[in-house]
Design a protein around this motif. Structure first.
Motif, short mmCIF file in Angstrom:
data_model
loop_
_atom_site.label_atom_id
_atom_site.label_comp_id
_atom_site.label_asym_id
_atom_site.label_seq_id
_atom_site.Cartn_x
_atom_site.Cartn_y
_atom_site.Cartn_z
N PHE A 145 0.77 -1.18 0.10
CA PHE A 145 0.27 -0.12 0.13
C PHE A 145 1.02 1.29 0.05
O PHE A 145 1.86 1.11 0.41
N GLY A 146 0.29 2.31 -0.46
CA GLY A 146 0.90 3.76 -0.44
C GLY A 146 -0.04 4.85 -0.34
O GLY A 146 -1.12 4.58 -0.68
N LEU A 147 0.31 5.83 -0.17
CA LEU A 147 -0.66 7.09 -0.04
C LEU A 147 -0.09 8.27 -1.12
O LEU A 147 1.40 8.69 -0.91
N PRO A 196 2.62 -0.69 7.96
CA PRO A 196 4.11 -0.35 7.94
C PRO A 196 5.06 -0.66 6.54
O PRO A 196 4.70 -1.48 5.90
N GLY A 197 5.76 0.60 6.37
CA GLY A 197 6.62 0.61 5.05
C GLY A 197 5.73 1.20 4.04
O GLY A 197 6.39 1.21 2.82
N ALA A 198 4.69 1.66 4.23
CA ALA A 198 4.01 2.17 3.05
C ALA A 198 4.51 3.72 2.90
O ALA A 198 4.64 4.11 3.68
N LEU A 265 -3.98 4.70 -1.89
CA LEU A 265 -4.89 5.59 -1.65
C LEU A 265 -4.70 6.95 -2.10
O LEU A 265 -3.65 7.69 -1.66
N LEU A 266 -5.43 7.40 -3.07
CA LEU A 266 -5.25 8.74 -3.79
C LEU A 266 -6.33 9.83 -2.87
O LEU A 266 -7.47 9.58 -2.86
N ASP A 287 -6.08 -2.33 -10.37
CA ASP A 287 -5.11 -2.73 -9.64
C ASP A 287 -4.15 -1.99 -8.58
O ASP A 287 -3.34 -2.55 -7.66
N HIS A 288 -3.99 -0.67 -9.24
CA HIS A 288 -2.89 0.23 -8.41
C HIS A 288 -3.59 1.06 -7.61
O HIS A 288 -3.29 2.04 -7.09
N VAL A 289 -4.82 1.17 -7.35
CA VAL A 289 -5.75 2.22 -6.66
C VAL A 289 -6.42 1.20 -5.50
O VAL A 289 -7.53 0.43 -5.48
N ALA A 290 -6.09 1.53 -4.26
CA ALA A 290 -6.89 0.98 -3.06
C ALA A 290 -8.25 1.72 -2.70
O ALA A 290 -9.31 1.03 -2.52
N ALA A 291 -8.27 3.05 -3.06
CA ALA A 291 -9.45 3.94 -2.80
C ALA A 291 -8.90 5.21 -3.08
O ALA A 291 -7.81 5.66 -3.20
#
Length: 343
Positions: A145-147, A196-198, A265-266, A287-291
């Motif tokens: 995950f990332g933001l 963690p690590g995002a 998360l955008l 596939d690259h978007v969590a929310a």
């Protein structure tokens, strides 16, 4: 069709070279402005800018004076870029020599490095300058995950891009008067604690000249540290000004390519084109978007942003679409993203 850059770009480079020659003759020396980059176990993206600075600015008093006066935003836009000068990047035991572009900017991708996941430093230095430390965030290969966060009207209030208000905020108003959006910092910390690590990446159409202010704002208001992807407001090779929408589209695609296993998360706002850009990216790269989390501007903020009290984007989220949420502040957004924030 001509392969020459747009005439405005050629004029800008011509003038920059003349001013550069003048200031060098006056004894000014090269100075590297370090920006925050990112990378993976395969590459490091290093960003910086080389400008000319007077000799007195290198003294302790000069640095203190510079730090004081640059808090009035307009002084950040008065620079003398060094056009196409060589810069040596040092990563541990490895050194790579690259060149700045016609605006003095450096955005280089270095492969083959020994940095583990976490924060590290790449040293950038010209023949005349002192070494500058460029922070880089190396994302772990197993990160899922990332933001990605917008800045203006998402984490701070600026009422961009209405020209008069934008000019006042950017060039005149003291940065201490900028306000943080309630609940957003806690929202971000909660997401990063859950994953963690995002990585957290700040993606904005703001100018690189505001980098120092934005970094101080992020630190003062206790937002998590992360790379900033800003832009140069000057002419491009094909037009008078850069497209803010294209800047965001291009960097979202680059992040997707750089981190193929990360779902993002955008976070943005409905004052301009974030909903349109994020919806387009989510549709093309699900596939690259969590929310997607959109901060809703108040009617007053909407008027100040673009002249009407309605959002520019009238997208209607699909029914039962819990991956697209909207709220006026960080608390409201977090409340709707509980599954994502609680793992």
């Amino acid at each position: 069709m001509s392969t020459k850059p747009f005439i405005a770009a050629r004029v800008e480079e011509f003038l920059d070279r003349r001013f550069e020659a003048l200031f060098r003759a006056l004894g000014w020396r090269e100075h590297v402005v370090a920006y925050t980059g990112y990378g993976s176990n395969e590459f490091v993206r290093v960003m910086a800018r080389v400008v000319l600075a007077p000799q007195w600015s290198r003294s302790q008093l000069g640095r203190a004076t510079k730090e004081f006066v640059k808090r009035r935003g307009w002084r950040s836009f008065i620079t003398a870029p060094c056009v196409r000068v060589p810069v040596t990047l040092t990563l541990g035991d490895r050194a790579v020599t690259v060149r700045t572009d016609r605006g003095g900017y450096l955005d280089h991708r270095v492969t083959r490095h020994d940095f583990p996941a976490g924060w590290h430093t790449v040293t950038a230095q010209t023949q005349q300058s002192r070494p500058a430390d460029c922070p880089v965030l190396i994302v772990a290969p197993d990160a899922e995950f990332g933001l990605v966060s917008d800045i203006d009207d998402t984490i701070l209030t600026t009422w961009l891009p209405r020209p008069m208000v934008a000019a006042w905020n950017s060039f005149v108003r003291d940065e201490s008067n900028r306000q943080s959006i309630p609940g957003m910092a806690r929202f971000y910390h909660r997401f990063l604690a859950t994953h963690p690590g995002a990585p957290l990446v700040y993606l904005s159409t703001g100018a690189w000249n505001t980098y120092d202010f934005l970094n101080r704002f992020i630190e003062q208001h206790r937002y998590p540290k992360g790379p900033l992807l800003l832009t140069d407001w000057g002419p491009t090779n094909i037009g008078w000004f850069r497209s803010g929408m294209e800047h965001k589209r291009t960097n979202l695609l680059r992040l997707a390519a750089d981190f193929p296993g990360v779902r993002w998360l955008l976070v943005g706002d409905d004052g301009q084109h974030d909903p349109e850009i994020y919806a387009e990216f989510a549709h093309g790269h699900p596939d690259h978007v969590a929310a997607v989390a959109i901060r809703q501007l108040s009617p007053t903020e909407q008027v100040l942003a673009h002249g009407t009290d309605k959002p520019l984007d009238d997208r209607e989220p699909a029914e039962a679409d819990d991956t697209w949420v909207e709220a006026p502040d960080g608390r409201g957004l977090a409340a709707q993203l509980t599954p994502l924030l609680d793992g």
